[in-house]
Motif scaffolding. Sequence first.
Motif, PDB file in Angstrom:
ATOM      1  N   ARG A  76       0.830  -1.206   0.000  1.00 51.73           N
ATOM      2  CA  ARG A  76       0.000   0.000   0.000  1.00 51.73           C
ATOM      3  C   ARG A  76       0.870   1.265   0.000  1.00 51.73           C
ATOM      4  NH1 ARG A  76      -4.561   1.653   4.548  1.00 51.73           N
ATOM      5  NH2 ARG A  76      -5.469   3.404   3.390  1.00 51.73           N
ATOM      6  N   ALA A  77       1.965   1.206   0.758  1.00 53.69           N
ATOM      7  CA  ALA A  77       2.863   2.358   0.820  1.00 53.69           C
ATOM      8  C   ALA A  77       3.492   2.615  -0.549  1.00 53.69           C
ATOM      9  CB  ALA A  77       3.937   2.129   1.873  1.00 53.69           C
ATOM     10  N   PHE A  78       3.943   1.543  -1.223  1.00 50.71           N
ATOM     11  CA  PHE A  78       4.570   1.688  -2.533  1.00 50.71           C
ATOM     12  C   PHE A  78       3.569   2.244  -3.542  1.00 50.71           C
ATOM     13  CE2 PHE A  78       5.856  -0.083  -6.712  1.00 50.71           C
ATOM     14  CZ  PHE A  78       7.083   0.551  -6.820  1.00 50.71           C
ATOM     15  N   GLN A  79       2.350   1.745  -3.532  1.00 49.85           N
ATOM     16  CA  GLN A  79       1.325   2.235  -4.462  1.00 49.85           C
ATOM     17  C   GLN A  79       1.053   3.722  -4.243  1.00 49.85           C
ATOM     18  OE1 GLN A  79      -1.875  -0.507  -3.608  1.00 49.85           O
ATOM     19  NE2 GLN A  79      -1.318  -1.860  -5.309  1.00 49.85           N
ATOM     20  N   THR A  80       1.055   4.133  -2.982  1.00 51.16           N
ATOM     21  CA  THR A  80       0.814   5.545  -2.662  1.00 51.16           C
ATOM     22  C   THR A  80       1.936   6.416  -3.209  1.00 51.16           C
ATOM     23  OG1 THR A  80      -0.406   4.948  -0.657  1.00 51.16           O
ATOM     24  CG2 THR A  80       0.461   7.207  -0.791  1.00 51.16           C
ATOM     25  N   LEU A  81       3.177   5.987  -2.994  1.00 50.91           N
ATOM     26  CA  LEU A  81       4.318   6.767  -3.477  1.00 50.91           C
ATOM     27  C   LEU A  81       4.340   6.853  -5.004  1.00 50.91           C
ATOM     28  CD1 LEU A  81       7.082   5.495  -1.030  1.00 50.91           C
ATOM     29  CD2 LEU A  81       6.056   7.781  -1.072  1.00 50.91           C
ATOM     30  N   ILE A  82       4.054   5.749  -5.658  1.00 48.05           N
ATOM     31  CA  ILE A  82       4.064   5.747  -7.126  1.00 48.05           C
ATOM     32  C   ILE A  82       2.947   6.625  -7.672  1.00 48.05           C
ATOM     33  CG2 ILE A  82       3.705   4.312  -9.178  1.00 48.05           C
ATOM     34  CD1 ILE A  82       6.507   4.201  -7.907  1.00 48.05           C
ATOM     35  N   LYS A  83       1.804   6.634  -7.000  1.00 49.91           N
ATOM     36  CA  LYS A  83       0.719   7.530  -7.420  1.00 49.91           C
ATOM     37  C   LYS A  83       1.195   8.983  -7.371  1.00 49.91           C
ATOM     38  CE  LYS A  83      -3.736   9.410  -5.945  1.00 49.91           C
ATOM     39  NZ  LYS A  83      -4.782   9.400  -4.892  1.00 49.91           N
ATOM     40  N   LEU A  84       1.894   9.340  -6.303  1.00 51.96           N
ATOM     41  CA  LEU A  84       2.402  10.708  -6.168  1.00 51.96           C
ATOM     42  C   LEU A  84       3.455  11.020  -7.230  1.00 51.96           C
ATOM     43  CD1 LEU A  84       2.664  10.930  -2.276  1.00 51.96           C
ATOM     44  CD2 LEU A  84       1.024  12.118  -3.734  1.00 51.96           C
ATOM     45  N   VAL A  85       4.261  10.019  -7.579  1.00 50.01           N
ATOM     46  CA  VAL A  85       5.245  10.201  -8.654  1.00 50.01           C
ATOM     47  C   VAL A  85       4.533  10.425  -9.982  1.00 50.01           C
ATOM     48  CG1 VAL A  85       7.041   9.054  -9.993  1.00 50.01           C
ATOM     49  CG2 VAL A  85       7.068   8.886  -7.506  1.00 50.01           C
ATOM     50  N   LEU A  86       3.559   9.596 -10.291  1.00 52.40           N
ATOM     51  CA  LEU A  86       2.864   9.663 -11.567  1.00 52.40           C
ATOM     52  C   LEU A  86       2.151  10.992 -11.773  1.00 52.40           C
ATOM     53  CD1 LEU A  86       1.403   6.058 -11.762  1.00 52.40           C
ATOM     54  CD2 LEU A  86       3.121   7.046 -13.263  1.00 52.40           C
ATOM     55  N   HIS A  87       1.740  11.618 -10.688  1.00 50.91           N
ATOM     56  CA  HIS A  87       1.018  12.880 -10.813  1.00 50.91           C
ATOM     57  C   HIS A  87       1.896  14.091 -10.506  1.00 50.91           C
ATOM     58  CE1 HIS A  87      -2.948  11.307 -11.811  1.00 50.91           C
ATOM     59  NE2 HIS A  87      -2.617  10.275 -11.062  1.00 50.91           N
ATOM     60  N   GLY A  88       3.206  13.859 -10.495  1.00 52.16           N
ATOM     61  CA  GLY A  88       4.127  14.974 -10.469  1.00 52.16           C
ATOM     62  C   GLY A  88       4.372  15.626  -9.129  1.00 52.16           C
ATOM     63  N   TYR A  89       3.921  15.008  -8.036  1.00 50.00           N
ATOM     64  CA  TYR A  89       4.138  15.605  -6.717  1.00 50.00           C
ATOM     65  C   TYR A  89       5.550  15.342  -6.196  1.00 50.00           C
ATOM     66  CZ  TYR A  89      -0.845  16.621  -6.201  1.00 50.00           C
ATOM     67  OH  TYR A  89      -2.114  17.129  -6.359  1.00 50.00           O
ATOM     68  N   ILE A  90       6.071  14.140  -6.447  1.00 55.17           N
ATOM     69  CA  ILE A  90       7.397  13.773  -5.959  1.00 55.17           C
ATOM     70  C   ILE A  90       8.151  13.067  -7.082  1.00 55.17           C
ATOM     71  CG2 ILE A  90       6.669  13.581  -3.541  1.00 55.17           C
ATOM     72  CD1 ILE A  90       6.604  10.548  -3.865  1.00 55.17           C
ATOM     73  N   ARG A  91       9.458  12.856  -6.864  1.00 48.53           N
ATOM     74  CA  ARG A  91      10.297  12.178  -7.853  1.00 48.53           C
ATOM     75  C   ARG A  91      10.865  10.891  -7.264  1.00 48.53           C
ATOM     76  NH1 ARG A  91      13.461  17.478  -8.455  1.00 48.53           N
ATOM     77  NH2 ARG A  91      12.080  18.776  -9.684  1.00 48.53           N
ATOM     78  N   HIS A  92      11.041   9.924  -8.131  1.00 51.65           N
ATOM     79  CA  HIS A  92      11.567   8.613  -7.745  1.00 51.65           C
ATOM     80  C   HIS A  92      13.014   8.497  -8.209  1.00 51.65           C
ATOM     81  CE1 HIS A  92      11.688   4.220  -7.289  1.00 51.65           C
ATOM     82  NE2 HIS A  92      12.194   4.161  -8.497  1.00 51.65           N
ATOM     83  N   HIS A  93      13.907   8.006  -7.337  1.00 50.05           N
ATOM     84  CA  HIS A  93      15.323   7.831  -7.670  1.00 50.05           C
ATOM     85  C   HIS A  93      15.750   6.425  -7.247  1.00 50.05           C
ATOM     86  CE1 HIS A  93      15.484  12.245  -8.066  1.00 50.05           C
ATOM     87  NE2 HIS A  93      14.751  12.245  -6.975  1.00 50.05           N
ATOM     88  N   ASP A  94      16.376   5.673  -8.155  1.00 50.48           N
ATOM     89  CA  ASP A  94      16.754   4.299  -7.798  1.00 50.48           C
ATOM     90  C   ASP A  94      18.189   3.965  -8.184  1.00 50.48           C
ATOM     91  OD1 ASP A  94      16.656   4.008 -10.518  1.00 50.48           O
ATOM     92  OD2 ASP A  94      15.181   2.396 -10.526  1.00 50.48           O
ATOM     93  N   LYS A  95      19.048   4.991  -8.292  1.00 53.32           N
ATOM     94  CA  LYS A  95      20.426   4.737  -8.694  1.00 53.32           C
ATOM     95  C   LYS A  95      21.366   4.589  -7.501  1.00 53.32           C
ATOM     96  CE  LYS A  95      19.669   4.646 -13.076  1.00 53.32           C
ATOM     97  NZ  LYS A  95      19.818   3.383 -13.825  1.00 53.32           N
ATOM     98  N   GLU A  96      20.853   4.678  -6.296  1.00 56.90           N
ATOM     99  CA  GLU A  96      21.677   4.463  -5.120  1.00 56.90           C
ATOM    100  C   GLU A  96      21.330   3.105  -4.510  1.00 56.90           C
ATOM    101  OE1 GLU A  96      21.790   7.711  -2.398  1.00 56.90           O
ATOM    102  OE2 GLU A  96      22.204   9.192  -3.980  1.00 56.90           O
ATOM    103  N   LYS A  97      21.935   2.787  -3.382  1.00 53.73           N
ATOM    104  CA  LYS A  97      21.753   1.472  -2.768  1.00 53.73           C
ATOM    105  C   LYS A  97      20.293   1.209  -2.460  1.00 53.73           C
ATOM    106  CE  LYS A  97      23.612  -1.382   0.967  1.00 53.73           C
ATOM    107  NZ  LYS A  97      24.540  -1.426   2.126  1.00 53.73           N
TER     108      LYS A  97
END
Length: 208
Positions: free
Chosen positions: A181-202
């Motif tokens: 549920r937490a991941f779905q919430t964060l991705i929703k916020l990413v998809l609608h431009g509220y936050i950014r996702h970064h996965d190039k670190e550990k």
Amino acid sequence: MDLFELIARGEGEELEFKQKTTHPHRISRTLVSLANTRGGLLLVGVDDAGRVIGVRDAEEELFVLREAALHYIEPPLTSLRFEELEEEGRTVLIVTVPESRNKPHRAQVAPEDWRGYVRVGDASVQTSGLTEKLLERQQPEARFEKLPLNRQELAVLDYLKTHPRITLPQFMKLVNFGKRRAFQTLIKLVLHGYIRHHDKEKEPFYTL
């Protein structure tokens, strides 16, 4: 444009200081990160502490910047603007990097190695695959429509106003959600431009 007013702002998402440009592939990362985010200014001839050092050869600096924009960035950046300012006998270049209408851009960091970057605070951070897909949709004139947010979603934004980043485990703890549920919430916020996702670190993380 008042140079010292600019410097007083300090480096941030839309402002970067460089004492000099050493090679096109190095400065290309900064140019790409500004163009992929909200645009901004690059001051060449100013060190990290905000001191006006000046450039030794303005024409040489301009050559490196144009080489980077046209040959070390894909697609090339063709709308940069350059201004030379003289201050106490020292020359500072002000490079205006508009927010791109042709995202995502990638910088050549080594032969056959092209990478995307965005601004996170005063740093250029490598993009994730998800971020690059989102950049394609988030052009200046066509940003995602903002949606009404619930209490847990607002909690992420409030947290990020006082913290540079948040991870999935931190968000789970913050709102007492399970992982899915937490991941779905964060991705929703990413998809609608509220936050950014970064996965190039550990560990992947999210920023405003």
